[in-house]
Design a protein around this motif. Sequence first.
Motif, mmCIF file in Angstrom:
data_model
loop_
_atom_site.group_PDB
_atom_site.id
_atom_site.type_symbol
_atom_site.label_atom_id
_atom_site.label_comp_id
_atom_site.label_asym_id
_atom_site.label_seq_id
_atom_site.Cartn_x
_atom_site.Cartn_y
_atom_site.Cartn_z
ATOM 1 N N ASP A 1 5.033 10.071 -9.657
ATOM 2 C CA ASP A 1 6.198 10.941 -10.532
ATOM 3 C C ASP A 1 7.579 9.375 -10.450
ATOM 4 O O ASP A 1 6.965 8.223 -10.134
ATOM 5 C CB ASP A 1 6.473 11.669 -9.279
ATOM 6 N N ASP B 1 9.394 8.103 -8.597
ATOM 7 C CA ASP B 1 9.784 7.510 -7.369
ATOM 8 C C ASP B 1 8.476 6.896 -6.921
ATOM 9 O O ASP B 1 9.106 6.755 -5.924
ATOM 10 C CB ASP B 1 10.104 8.433 -6.566
ATOM 11 N N LEU C 1 13.116 19.392 -4.774
ATOM 12 C CA LEU C 1 13.448 17.590 -5.086
ATOM 13 C C LEU C 1 15.124 17.510 -4.841
ATOM 14 O O LEU C 1 15.397 18.564 -5.152
ATOM 15 C CB LEU C 1 13.681 16.670 -6.855
ATOM 16 N N TYR D 1 9.524 15.912 -14.076
ATOM 17 C CA TYR D 1 8.817 17.812 -14.005
ATOM 18 C C TYR D 1 9.027 18.777 -14.563
ATOM 19 O O TYR D 1 8.234 18.899 -14.837
ATOM 20 C CB TYR D 1 9.668 17.743 -12.531
ATOM 21 N N GLN E 1 18.632 14.701 -3.619
ATOM 22 C CA GLN E 1 18.691 13.369 -4.043
ATOM 23 C C GLN E 1 20.421 13.127 -2.716
ATOM 24 O O GLN E 1 21.290 13.896 -3.535
ATOM 25 C CB GLN E 1 18.972 12.993 -5.473
ATOM 26 N N ASN F 1 6.145 8.815 -5.326
ATOM 27 C CA ASN F 1 5.509 9.418 -4.887
ATOM 28 C C ASN F 1 3.910 10.348 -5.439
ATOM 29 O O ASN F 1 4.366 10.719 -6.677
ATOM 30 C CB ASN F 1 6.955 11.473 -4.686
ATOM 31 N N ARG G 1 16.271 12.033 -13.768
ATOM 32 C CA ARG G 1 15.615 10.599 -13.635
ATOM 33 C C ARG G 1 14.154 11.538 -13.675
ATOM 34 O O ARG G 1 12.880 12.308 -14.239
ATOM 35 C CB ARG G 1 15.344 10.022 -13.613
ATOM 36 N N SER G 2 14.252 12.341 -12.098
ATOM 37 C CA SER G 2 13.411 12.910 -11.855
ATOM 38 C C SER G 2 12.732 14.674 -12.773
ATOM 39 O O SER G 2 11.736 14.821 -12.793
ATOM 40 C CB SER G 2 13.063 13.811 -9.862
ATOM 41 N N VAL H 1 14.462 12.809 -4.312
ATOM 42 C CA VAL H 1 14.191 11.077 -4.882
ATOM 43 C C VAL H 1 15.258 10.628 -4.786
ATOM 44 O O VAL H 1 15.963 10.707 -4.789
ATOM 45 C CB VAL H 1 13.841 11.927 -6.383
#
Length: 282
Positions: free
Chosen positions: A116, A118, A57, A28, A59, A120, A23-24, A18
């Motif tokens: 999501d 991003d 996840l 989630y 990064q 995904n 942010r993710s 991500v």
Amino acid sequence: MKFHQKPNTFVSHVHLIVEQLERSLSFYQGVLGFQILDRTESSVSLTLNGKDALVTLEQPADVLPKEPRRSGLYHYAVLLPDRKELAKVIQHFVDIKYPLQGISDHLVSEALYLADPDGNGVEIYVDRPSESWEWIGEQVSMATEHFDLRSLLSEANGEKFTGLPSDTIMGHIHLHVSDLVKAAEFYLNGLGFKVVYQISNQALFISSGGYHHHIGLNIWNGKGVQAPSRNSVGLKYYTIVFADEITRVSAIKNLELLGYHVHDYTAVDPSGNHILLTVSMD
């Protein structure tokens, strides 16, 4: 959930790259109700039952945005225990005005689709009883149809969504591939799955143990597409679970006979999708 345990081979986990971890996590945790199982500076493993990671996840420091028209993740799909939970999820998204990409009746299942932050792809679905699935020989009947949303929402009986339930599992994964023939060789002759549904020369749906599909494979991003860059948003790898060590060793030998190299129980399919090959702990 009988199709996601011994003696079947199934998908249990996805590891995603991500762009912005926080942010993710807002999505989630805040939108879907995942909890943090483990965390490092650059990655977070997420769980629903408090012990098994369904989604990780990551990064990377040099992360790149999602690259269009590549192989990799089309969507991963989490399987809910019953229709009431699907109704609660859909009502939740309506209430918070989160954009959905689609809601479909597939005959064997009912599903909603979204992405999501991003991009995904995520599917959230519930299976119809397997006794009701129609089989023509070794092919299961599937379709993409509209369904009565009002009827489904009534199943919630006014109960509010408080997060995906703890007995939600990874139901399947659907991948963009560059060549269906090569993908079929890898997943069927190598890993031991069987084709249970096919859309002309565009997509294959494969499974073990008579499930409607544990893995989907398609060339909808184009035949011959490149694999994404190592550090771009998308799928880093996903996990396949074999019933026992004997089955895993057999699959690895089959892959090696086909010319594929397996290192540290990680295989790479012909389209560049990485797969961790594990064994059931049950």
